[in-house]
Design a protein around this motif. Structure first.
Motif, PDB file in Angstrom:
ATOM      1  N   LEU A   1       0.605  -1.069  -0.086  1.00 31.93           N
ATOM      2  CA  LEU A   1       0.031   0.053  -0.078  1.00 31.93           C
ATOM      3  C   LEU A   1       0.873   1.332   0.127  1.00 31.93           C
ATOM      4  O   LEU A   1       0.511   2.356  -0.453  1.00 31.93           O
ATOM      5  N   ASP A   2       1.944   1.298   0.524  1.00 33.44           N
ATOM      6  CA  ASP A   2       2.980   2.258   0.490  1.00 33.44           C
ATOM      7  C   ASP A   2       3.207   2.776  -1.147  1.00 33.44           C
ATOM      8  O   ASP A   2       3.466   3.880  -1.627  1.00 33.44           O
ATOM      9  N   PHE A   3       3.511   1.617  -1.833  1.00 32.48           N
ATOM     10  CA  PHE A   3       3.891   1.693  -3.295  1.00 32.48           C
ATOM     11  C   PHE A   3       2.552   2.120  -3.914  1.00 32.48           C
ATOM     12  O   PHE A   3       2.705   3.002  -4.895  1.00 32.48           O
ATOM     13  N   PHE A   4       1.248   1.671  -3.619  1.00 31.63           N
ATOM     14  CA  PHE A   4       0.202   2.159  -4.337  1.00 31.63           C
ATOM     15  C   PHE A   4       0.054   3.802  -3.813  1.00 31.63           C
ATOM     16  O   PHE A   4      -0.157   4.779  -4.827  1.00 31.63           O
ATOM     17  N   PHE A   5       0.347   4.350  -2.841  1.00 34.19           N
ATOM     18  CA  PHE A   5       0.310   5.761  -2.406  1.00 34.19           C
ATOM     19  C   PHE A   5       1.569   6.518  -3.009  1.00 34.19           C
ATOM     20  O   PHE A   5       1.146   7.597  -3.718  1.00 34.19           O
ATOM     21  N   TYR A   6       2.703   6.125  -3.475  1.00 30.07           N
ATOM     22  CA  TYR A   6       3.819   6.580  -3.947  1.00 30.07           C
ATOM     23  C   TYR A   6       3.369   6.821  -5.305  1.00 30.07           C
ATOM     24  O   TYR A   6       3.773   8.097  -6.099  1.00 30.07           O
ATOM     25  N   GLY A   7       2.615   5.991  -6.044  1.00 29.05           N
ATOM     26  CA  GLY A   7       2.029   6.072  -7.537  1.00 29.05           C
ATOM     27  C   GLY A   7       1.079   7.049  -7.601  1.00 29.05           C
ATOM     28  O   GLY A   7       0.805   7.761  -8.507  1.00 29.05           O
ATOM     29  N   ALA A   8       0.128   7.207  -6.581  1.00 25.10           N
ATOM     30  CA  ALA A   8      -1.192   7.879  -6.369  1.00 25.10           C
ATOM     31  C   ALA A   8      -0.910   9.503  -6.574  1.00 25.10           C
ATOM     32  O   ALA A   8      -1.530  10.151  -7.235  1.00 25.10           O
ATOM     33  N   ILE A   9       0.131   9.951  -5.927  1.00 22.90           N
ATOM     34  CA  ILE A   9       0.207  11.371  -5.692  1.00 22.90           C
ATOM     35  C   ILE A   9       0.781  11.861  -7.088  1.00 22.90           C
ATOM     36  O   ILE A   9       0.125  12.862  -7.385  1.00 22.90           O
ATOM     37  N   PRO A  10       1.911  11.496  -7.860  1.00 21.05           N
ATOM     38  CA  PRO A  10       2.067  12.111  -9.079  1.00 21.05           C
ATOM     39  C   PRO A  10       1.069  11.953 -10.280  1.00 21.05           C
ATOM     40  O   PRO A  10       0.757  12.884 -10.816  1.00 21.05           O
ATOM     41  N   LEU A  11       0.242  10.816  -9.923  1.00 24.01           N
ATOM     42  CA  LEU A  11      -0.814  10.632 -10.898  1.00 24.01           C
ATOM     43  C   LEU A  11      -1.806  11.866 -10.844  1.00 24.01           C
ATOM     44  O   LEU A  11      -2.599  12.449 -11.469  1.00 24.01           O
ATOM     45  N   ALA A  12      -2.230  12.173  -9.486  1.00 22.36           N
ATOM     46  CA  ALA A  12      -3.162  13.371  -9.082  1.00 22.36           C
ATOM     47  C   ALA A  12      -2.746  14.538  -9.480  1.00 22.36           C
ATOM     48  O   ALA A  12      -3.602  15.242 -10.187  1.00 22.36           O
ATOM     49  N   PHE A  13      -1.442  14.963  -9.586  1.00 20.48           N
ATOM     50  CA  PHE A  13      -1.132  15.953 -10.007  1.00 20.48           C
ATOM     51  C   PHE A  13      -1.089  16.083 -11.477  1.00 20.48           C
ATOM     52  O   PHE A  13      -1.300  17.242 -12.222  1.00 20.48           O
ATOM     53  N   ALA A  14      -0.995  14.946 -12.136  1.00 18.00           N
ATOM     54  CA  ALA A  14      -1.081  14.924 -13.620  1.00 18.00           C
ATOM     55  C   ALA A  14      -2.584  15.058 -14.048  1.00 18.00           C
ATOM     56  O   ALA A  14      -2.896  15.766 -14.944  1.00 18.00           O
ATOM     57  N   ILE A  15      -3.250  14.411 -13.319  1.00 17.33           N
ATOM     58  CA  ILE A  15      -4.888  14.756 -13.432  1.00 17.33           C
ATOM     59  C   ILE A  15      -5.240  16.175 -13.348  1.00 17.33           C
ATOM     60  O   ILE A  15      -5.997  16.920 -14.003  1.00 17.33           O
ATOM     61  N   LEU A  16      -4.578  16.848 -12.129  1.00 19.37           N
ATOM     62  CA  LEU A  16      -5.064  18.152 -11.958  1.00 19.37           C
ATOM     63  C   LEU A  16      -4.588  19.239 -12.976  1.00 19.37           C
ATOM     64  O   LEU A  16      -5.592  20.042 -13.190  1.00 19.37           O
ATOM     65  N   ASP A  17      -3.513  19.006 -13.343  1.00 18.14           N
ATOM     66  CA  ASP A  17      -3.046  19.980 -14.745  1.00 18.14           C
ATOM     67  C   ASP A  17      -2.179  18.983 -15.634  1.00 18.14           C
ATOM     68  O   ASP A  17      -0.726  19.252 -15.600  1.00 18.14           O
ATOM     69  N   PRO A  18      -2.995  18.582 -16.461  1.00 16.15           N
ATOM     70  CA  PRO A  18      -2.274  17.422 -17.606  1.00 16.15           C
ATOM     71  C   PRO A  18      -1.299  18.188 -18.297  1.00 16.15           C
ATOM     72  O   PRO A  18      -0.234  17.797 -18.516  1.00 16.15           O
ATOM     73  N   ASP A  19      -1.616  19.493 -18.891  1.00 15.30           N
ATOM     74  CA  ASP A  19      -0.444  20.251 -19.601  1.00 15.30           C
ATOM     75  C   ASP A  19       0.798  20.363 -19.054  1.00 15.30           C
ATOM     76  O   ASP A  19       1.869  20.341 -19.470  1.00 15.30           O
ATOM     77  N   ALA A  20       0.616  20.948 -17.656  1.00  7.51           N
ATOM     78  CA  ALA A  20       2.091  21.369 -17.092  1.00  7.51           C
ATOM     79  C   ALA A  20       2.690  20.219 -16.405  1.00  7.51           C
ATOM     80  O   ALA A  20       3.921  20.018 -16.349  1.00  7.51           O
ATOM     81  N   ASN A  21       1.657  19.119 -16.113  1.00  7.50           N
ATOM     82  CA  ASN A  21       2.276  18.224 -15.144  1.00  7.50           C
ATOM     83  C   ASN A  21       2.426  16.803 -15.570  1.00  7.50           C
ATOM     84  O   ASN A  21       2.755  16.060 -14.955  1.00  7.50           O
ATOM     85  N   ALA A  22       1.637  16.325 -16.489  1.00  8.10           N
ATOM     86  CA  ALA A  22       1.707  14.995 -17.197  1.00  8.10           C
ATOM     87  C   ALA A  22       3.022  14.455 -17.490  1.00  8.10           C
ATOM     88  O   ALA A  22       3.309  13.486 -16.910  1.00  8.10           O
ATOM     89  N   LEU A  23       3.947  15.329 -18.158  1.00  4.65           N
ATOM     90  CA  LEU A  23       5.029  14.650 -18.454  1.00  4.65           C
ATOM     91  C   LEU A  23       6.194  14.410 -17.422  1.00  4.65           C
ATOM     92  O   LEU A  23       6.579  13.377 -17.070  1.00  4.65           O
TER      93      LEU A  23
END
Length: 203
Positions: free
Chosen positions: A88-110
């Motif tokens: 579940l730690d690894f799930f969490f570590y993946g979730a936060i960058p994904l959240a920022f990518a969804i928040l602002d795909p143009d600036a954050n996805a790459l």
């Protein structure tokens, strides 16, 4: 890098809290699942733009991550508990960058993709060595009592949490922080691979 240095400072208060919570009947696995719920809520808050709420929820996730081990030490450590904790730690570590990518795909996805790639590389080197260490009987307590061999590195839990909290506090810095931390994680992954090769050569 800082995990081993912080542990002597963090363990005593966590252990006291763990003993108290265990006395109330709270289990280590229950705390692990509560921490994961905080992590999922942090992801949801960031996606919705409530990054300060995400900051608080990330902090609560990490507090729960420390307390589950403290409760286990106060009661009984189990293989299931160790498995849930690391997974579940690894799930969490993946979730936060994904959240920022969804928040602002143009600036954050790459930059989020680069950071996730670096986590994948670092996590693979870490977990693969843990499996081989178990098979060959290698042991360490440098990072405290763990359910698996914890191979230290340049980028560990403390650094990751600090970066996540800074991202949530100043979301406009996410691209710079993500690119910078991705580089650090890739260097850490390379170092872990080299340490693993040296430790396992001839086995």
């Amino acid at each position: 890098m800082f995990d081993a240095r912080l542990r002597p400072l963090m363990d005593p208060p966590l252990n006291r809290m763990g003993q108290m919570l265990a006395g109330f009947g709270i289990t280590a696995n229950g705390m692990t699942l509560a921490g994961f719920a905080f992590g999922v809520a942090a992801m949801a808050a960031i996606v919705m733009g409530a990054t300060l709420a995400g900051f608080v929820l990330i902090a609560l996730n990490r507090l729960a991550d420390g307390l589950d081990g403290a409760i286990a030490r106060a009661t009984r450590k189990t293989n299931l508990g160790g498995y849930l904790d690391i997974t579940l730690d690894f799930f969490f570590y993946g979730a936060i960058p994904l959240a920022f990518a969804i928040l602002d795909p143009d600036a954050n996805a790459l930059p989020a993709a680069a950071l996730l790639f670096s986590f994948y590389a670092n996590g693979s080197a870490f977990l693969a060595f843990a499996v081989m260490a178990e098979r060959t009987g290698l042991r360490t307590d440098a990072q405290g009592a763990k359910s698996l061999y914890y191979l230290g590195g340049l980028a560990e839990g403390a650094e990751t949490v600090a970066v996540f909290l800074l991202m949530a506090l100043i979301p406009g810095l996410f691209p710079v922080l993500a690119w910078g931390f991705a580089i650090i994680c890739l260097v850490s992954a390379g170092a872990r691979v080299m340490i693993g090769v040296r430790a396992l050569r001839g086995t």
